[in-house]
Design an enzyme around this catalytic site. Sequence first.
Site, PDB file in Angstrom:
ATOM      1  CG  ASP A 178      -4.334   4.633  12.835  1.00 57.51           C
ATOM      2  OD1 ASP A 178      -4.317   4.928  14.047  1.00 57.51           O
ATOM      3  OD2 ASP A 178      -4.230   3.473  12.415  1.00 57.51           O
ATOM      4  CB  SER A 218      -6.931  -3.922   8.349  1.00 58.92           C
ATOM      5  OG  SER A 218      -6.178  -2.769   8.618  1.00 58.92           O
ATOM      6  NE  ARG A 244      -1.235   4.564  13.732  1.00 59.16           N
ATOM      7  CZ  ARG A 244      -0.641   3.616  13.029  1.00 59.16           C
ATOM      8  NH1 ARG A 244       0.692   3.528  12.971  1.00 59.16           N
ATOM      9  NH2 ARG A 244      -1.366   2.720  12.378  1.00 59.16           N
ATOM     10  CG  ASP A 302      -2.079  -0.988   1.065  1.00 60.19           C
ATOM     11  OD1 ASP A 302      -1.979  -1.884   0.201  1.00 60.19           O
ATOM     12  OD2 ASP A 302      -3.054  -0.889   1.833  1.00 60.19           O
TER      13      ASP A 302
END
Lengths: 410, 410, 410, 410
Positions: free
Chosen positions: D127, D182, D98, D16
């Site tokens: 996110d 995922s 994050r 990705d």
Amino acid sequence: MSEVKKVVLAYSGGLDTSVILKWLQDTYRCEVVTFTADLGQGEELEPARQKALKLGIKPENIYIDDLREEFVRDFVFPMFRANTIYEGEYLLGTSIARPLIAKRQIEIAKLTGADAVAHGATGKGNDQVRFELGYYALMPEIKVIAPWREWDLTSREKLLAYAEKAGIPIEMKHREGGSPYSMDANLLHISYEGRHLENPAAEPEESMWRWTTAPEKAPDAPQYVELQFEKGDLVAIDGVRLRPHELLAKLNELGSRHGIGRLDLVENRYVGMKSRGCYETPGGTILLKAHRAIESITLDREVAHLKDQLMPRYAEMIYNGYWWSPERRALQALIDATQQTVNGWVRVKLYKGSVMVVGRDSPTDSLFDPTIATFEDDRGAYNQKDAEGFIRLNALRLRIAAKLEKKRGV
Amino acid sequence: MSEVKKVVLAYSGGLDTSVILKWLQDTYRCEVVTFTADLGQGEELEPARQKALKLGIKPENIYIDDLREEFVRDFVFPMFRANTIYEGEYLLGTSIARPLIAKRQIEIAKLTGADAVAHGATGKGNDQVRFELGYYALMPEIKVIAPWREWDLTSREKLLAYAEKAGIPIEMKHREGGSPYSMDANLLHISYEGRHLENPAAEPEESMWRWTTAPEKAPDAPQYVELQFEKGDLVAIDGVRLRPHELLAKLNELGSRHGIGRLDLVENRYVGMKSRGCYETPGGTILLKAHRAIESITLDREVAHLKDQLMPRYAEMIYNGYWWSPERRALQALIDATQQTVNGWVRVKLYKGSVMVVGRDSPTDSLFDPTIATFEDDRGAYNQKDAEGFIRLNALRLRIAAKLEKKRGV
Amino acid sequence: MSEVKKVVLAYSGGLDTSVILKWLQDTYRCEVVTFTADLGQGEELEPARQKALKLGIKPENIYIDDLREEFVRDFVFPMFRANTIYEGEYLLGTSIARPLIAKRQIEIAKLTGADAVAHGATGKGNDQVRFELGYYALMPEIKVIAPWREWDLTSREKLLAYAEKAGIPIEMKHREGGSPYSMDANLLHISYEGRHLENPAAEPEESMWRWTTAPEKAPDAPQYVELQFEKGDLVAIDGVRLRPHELLAKLNELGSRHGIGRLDLVENRYVGMKSRGCYETPGGTILLKAHRAIESITLDREVAHLKDQLMPRYAEMIYNGYWWSPERRALQALIDATQQTVNGWVRVKLYKGSVMVVGRDSPTDSLFDPTIATFEDDRGAYNQKDAEGFIRLNALRLRIAAKLEKKRGV
Amino acid sequence: MSEVKKVVLAYSGGLDTSVILKWLQDTYRCEVVTFTADLGQGEELEPARQKALKLGIKPENIYIDDLREEFVRDFVFPMFRANTIYEGEYLLGTSIARPLIAKRQIEIAKLTGADAVAHGATGKGNDQVRFELGYYALMPEIKVIAPWREWDLTSREKLLAYAEKAGIPIEMKHREGGSPYSMDANLLHISYEGRHLENPAAEPEESMWRWTTAPEKAPDAPQYVELQFEKGDLVAIDGVRLRPHELLAKLNELGSRHGIGRLDLVENRYVGMKSRGCYETPGGTILLKAHRAIESITLDREVAHLKDQLMPRYAEMIYNGYWWSPERRALQALIDATQQTVNGWVRVKLYKGSVMVVGRDSPTDSLFDPTIATFEDDRGAYNQKDAEGFIRLNALRLRIAAKLEKKRGV
């Protein structure tokens, strides 16, 4: 741009919403329903009907509703049960009106089979959020049109040009730049924002204030007023029972006469910026003081403190537009449950800008017990020796910690 | 009754604490150390020394300390950083003085090798708790003597008889029943309780108020004052930098002149009863308004809201006597951490009982951004289209719930 | 010692409360009414009647009540609606039983015309507070007798001597020092305190745990169980509808079999000390997990977060004994208002000490919308572009502050 | 589309972000800097360098950083000081990583003179918010590119086609549809979302879990582990001092072996939808239990309760992406201030999916005082009679209210 067949517009009859009306017709080529609400803003509403007709709205598509009683009974009063203030100062006069407008607008959309609603709030303010969260909560599939976020009429000049071209009558004041303030009014307050106020260091001009007498020009004699409460709501003033909106109107009259309820502040908008606003909330300012006072003798201490701790969040919900949310309803359940015993009267003194509580009583629900509180002999109602144990156990954890610190030589 | 060798008494020099002094000597047969603090209550302290000497206290056992600067700098100002109000109204003038008295009393106990402390607070009030929690937190093994909870002088008559027998001079006012109020004063406020106030329905007599001019008799012209803040604390008035206690004294003078800071309320005591109190807090009332105003342009929204949500608990801690607790210190760490950017000035207008903020700015820390908030063209500083997504995602959960309700046919 | 005519004693039939019974007769020379409750503690209650009769209690003064259904329906279930945990761990098994005992004891006092109540809780624990706050809230004029705080039977030896003299039969276990733990049991839990547990560094002996199988000896195969909820309350297990107390008994059986619900912790008592306790709450541990899981798909986010923020205070109220307070009722109004939509089922897997949620659904009230949450093509149910505006406006205040900091060169 | 000269991409080296890399080059015609962080996700990072080189990234534009120590020391540990859990269950493993990625990405933007940053998070998740709020807070003028919200690669097929055309190697697993989940991993946890999990009623397949042994296959013998804390942070395991990330890795190893830390839940995303996620947090699950246990003997009760009440808001801040906000920092100041005394050790027992605390002590800071808590004779450390006054004053307001109710005949 998705297709729209019929749109309900929150229509004041003023220049801006008239331009929006025309723009909706031009842009979406759809039928427009106008909705004008009387929330006690103190303006004639029939002219709005005439203007709408002139702009080609069908008579059956013009809704003009007197919402004053519903506004005060179902929105203002429930909010005051919580002693609600936003950021320590603001009484939420604009915020609390928006959910009712959204509700009625959606009702009209359902009545008329409309598939869209539109409002005249800008893309920078809180009102767009308050309107639209209401729309979506009450009719989740509704299409929302916010012209200020869509169109290219980004300056006053472009807007006036559009109006002129559309044949919308432009009053002289608009040609001259319009009011030096952006204003909003209803039974709870009138607000001023923008233009001259954009410098928070500068004092607003005296001429800005429209409702209240300047404290300096208010009567030289104070006035005493008695407010009667039942289940946390005001029910009578000086012994006269009136309907909710009449009571608030009466308080406004009293407060305005005595220069009460002016406020100049910088507030934090939900969209992330700070903004300077000035407000006049004459009746609300009296009501808040009096409601706290009647609670002071009828509410349990821990209930009162719990309410105080939750109030800022409740205020935030209303300010941010979440009146129709489940979290506001959950908090309201708590607040309302506490108001059953909030019955009695409060006497206030109004004088040149200030409200002072000077007496309060509740024949049925007073928790003030003079036989206990007295400095005189209480004949055993309270045993002072109890205080020793109370203090010693409350101190126990502090003493254990202090002993440990001492042992550690801290 | 456990044995006591030396006791430090919080001694005002008045009748009550003089009787206590004598009673301690009679009852515990111990050495008495007197401690008299100047907290700005506005009374001469030297007479207290003379009275103590007359009652047989050794000169080296008489402590008279000027604590005014420490009081304002380390207690009043930190409390105002939180915009602290108890039960929506009370500025905690008495509550915030008690921890300092307790601290100094314990210091003196350590200096003089005393094994006990005593105070003149009754067994019904909050002050006994505030004193004693302080004592225990700072010296966990200390013996605490609270004569009002121990002795049998349960009426005014018995107390006067004891005084007479002990040769304590009784002023005429005491023979005539003394003040119609129980009072307490320091730089932050003066308070009135008891006697004439025990009926919360009745307005206090005008003659009660000792500090402030009645609003009706205050100057007919408003006065503008500018307050300068650094890290959340007041540092200058009208451009003049002064020490903390001088600043508060100056604000008191200004507020008193304009009839500011009177308060009449029913409050909830920690010991479980409701009590009616009247307060004059002229300087504090101005300071609170101004502090909120300087925060309004220098504090982040969420930080301000977090503070507002925590404030009632912080106020409760101070009111209940937990200044010296770890939970108050933990909250203070948060509060102080937020005040680094609270710098700038606020202009207020004082007039016949009210304080109005009329301007504020922070050259270094203002988060007010006129280029964003403006109603005029903002040249792209803010993209109004962003609001659509903002609203739509904030509405998502409300829409999902509304769709479900609709499906259920509710 | 004030006069007492008739006292209602919370009577277990054990040695301690039998001594109390006798001591009340001896000390107060009053009539004693015994009250023994079945809360599912798993003991025969008829022996309590026999013992009471032997100690001279009149048959009509002996009350033995099965309160199991009321306990679970009106106390345990309402508490679980809030996902209540004290200090992150404790499920409040003892705390939640006390208000019901107090309530019934007061009812019996009213029925029998008693003027006093007595309990067997010590002066160091929480239970005395829980009992007595209940008594006072439900019958404010009641006289409360707490023998452990009054008598001089301050050691085990003295107590046994008193029993012997009074002809109270003493079982061998008591002569040998009694249980190595102080225990309390009801349908929600069994607790262990004191003696061997007074060193919090030491692991409790395996033999202490009375209800649950050791995880090491629990079945090697996991068991799946399905719990059905209506309005936040458990109504069926594996499809079988039962009454509240039967459901909890069933969950206890399942949990005990699989070694679920053991807890070893140090907790903070309301009276100011830390105390080490061990608990077995097999059914409650399963119920809490399952209740959270059913809420996870049926409650709105902000409502869930509001509940989470209020829960610690609600837990504190119950732990500290304020079940019958107005603040607990106010919070309960909020909690109950949120549970209308909490309907559906949860599947849990029980295995050697742990409960894992493995599935949940609500045919009527699920707010989980797979068409929106999907990672696959959502056919426009959610517009990803909305996120940009959402983030940009949420970031606005952070950006304004960051720009200012940069300007200042921080 | 505004112009971009240089963009820093958070690059994993996977399919990705490789497509994103190419798309950025194609779409913005700008220089791309790749940033790959080692947060302990357990993957080789050198292949990312090779892939970046192959896609035309200049060597000096490839940043690969080992952030493991910083991650655990400055993000994970501070979060655990608050006993942080989101919605009662989730340990925030993804959320807490994050802000560090955003911080480092902005540092690289400043180092390389980039004017934009990009990430591979979708427009539906949390996110994107966490990344972008971090970017904006740390570099307010940065341009943010979120390809998933911009491009038209709205299906897996289109993405693969784009990759093929761009010469990005596609592994067989991607051709076959890729992982059924995922996933995201770092030293704190591994998460699973989407695809097979989109039905919250269905149990996840055993094969999904990648880190932990199934409880059923975990060792039959429990393992005891001792954790040492200093100022609230873990510093040693079984007596061995290690660096923060080594400690967490060690706990992960222990937890994984014993099947600890699996979680299956439905959570509320900040963007307004509910989402089902599964998590493995083996070390974190142990750490949370142990941290609570060490606090249980070293923290004051009211401080602990204050922390518990604030924790849900703190968790919300982290979950929603506000790590770099002033409100999170303000709360952290409070939390950190409380941890000075959180020193000592905790012993836990790990067994087939569960962690049980079995002992704890603090040689320096224990507030557990056995001489007070004891059921045995305490030699006067605690005066049981104090409890009477404590209860009576705490009951006073309840009694006053009850008397009033009685008077009213309620």
